[in-house]
Design an enzyme around this catalytic site. Sequence first.
Site, mmCIF file in Angstrom:
data_model
loop_
_atom_site.group_PDB
_atom_site.id
_atom_site.type_symbol
_atom_site.label_atom_id
_atom_site.label_comp_id
_atom_site.label_asym_id
_atom_site.label_seq_id
_atom_site.Cartn_x
_atom_site.Cartn_y
_atom_site.Cartn_z
ATOM 1 C CE LYS A 13 -2.239 -0.928 3.661
ATOM 2 N NZ LYS A 13 -2.007 -1.912 4.649
ATOM 3 N NE ARG A 88 -3.800 -0.587 10.195
ATOM 4 C CZ ARG A 88 -2.613 -0.265 9.213
ATOM 5 N NH1 ARG A 88 -2.699 1.014 9.389
ATOM 6 N NH2 ARG A 88 -1.868 -1.419 9.767
ATOM 7 N NE ARG A 127 7.390 -3.030 6.080
ATOM 8 C CZ ARG A 127 6.480 -2.601 6.423
ATOM 9 N NH1 ARG A 127 5.774 -2.025 5.438
ATOM 10 N NH2 ARG A 127 5.840 -2.509 7.704
ATOM 11 N NE ARG A 161 6.666 0.148 10.037
ATOM 12 C CZ ARG A 161 5.339 0.248 8.820
ATOM 13 N NH1 ARG A 161 5.355 0.247 8.012
ATOM 14 N NH2 ARG A 161 4.712 -0.538 10.673
ATOM 15 N NE ARG A 172 2.429 -4.761 11.516
ATOM 16 C CZ ARG A 172 3.571 -4.242 10.939
ATOM 17 N NH1 ARG A 172 4.521 -4.573 10.872
ATOM 18 N NH2 ARG A 172 3.587 -3.758 10.108
#
Length: 215
Positions: A13, A88, A127, A161, A172
């Site tokens: 996203k 969300r 990532r 992160r 998550r």
Amino acid sequence: MQVVLLGPPGVGKGTQGRRLASDRGWALISTGDMLRDAIARGTPLGGQARQLIDQGLLVPDAVMIGLVRERTLESDARKGFVLDGFPRTVPQADALDAFLGERGKPLDVVVALTAPDEELVRRLSARWECPVCRRVYNAISAPSRDGCHCDDHPTTALRQREDDTVETVKRRLGVYREQTAPLADYYRVRGRLKEVGGTGALDEVYGALVAAVAR
Ligand code: AMP
């Protein structure tokens, strides 16, 4: 145009939303980035959000709704915006509909990006992001030129992160399945949902996203 990008963590996203917003001159509104900025600046919001984010849990609806209601009124969002990471939950989606409705400018489209869980876990653990511009790289599929610094900020080291650890990623994904995935049906029954597969090459996914927004 006012666009929502829906989809699990790691589906792309941020990467795709950034490109779409930049190509069209729209604001990219990433609630995750807003919260991480608040944490970095040490604001009360940051203090409230830090622990929840680190645990992979959601920040309360009332906080997020107030934040996005204000942010979408800023001048850079007048021409359009791409929402990444909001709504969300169903109450967030209801609130978004309500405040955009009051402004006489309802959402134009919701694009759901999809990918299997194994792919998401794989991507999130590879990532890396630039702490200055938030550009996201992937050590396997989309590394930076030298592999450890941002292409646009060559003296800035990329970082991972804190909520991209395997355990937090699993939490998550669970939170996503329970609280956010129902939003696909929410928008489907309202005739506003377009689905785009998020597993192809970056340009391929982007092409499908642009086509979904244009339709
Ligand atoms: P993201 O960068 O979108 O993956 O968001 C990182 C974290 O910020 C999430 O795991 C949540 O803890 C928090 N967060 C971001 N957006 C929202 C939202 N709309 N509602 C609640 N929490 C959020």
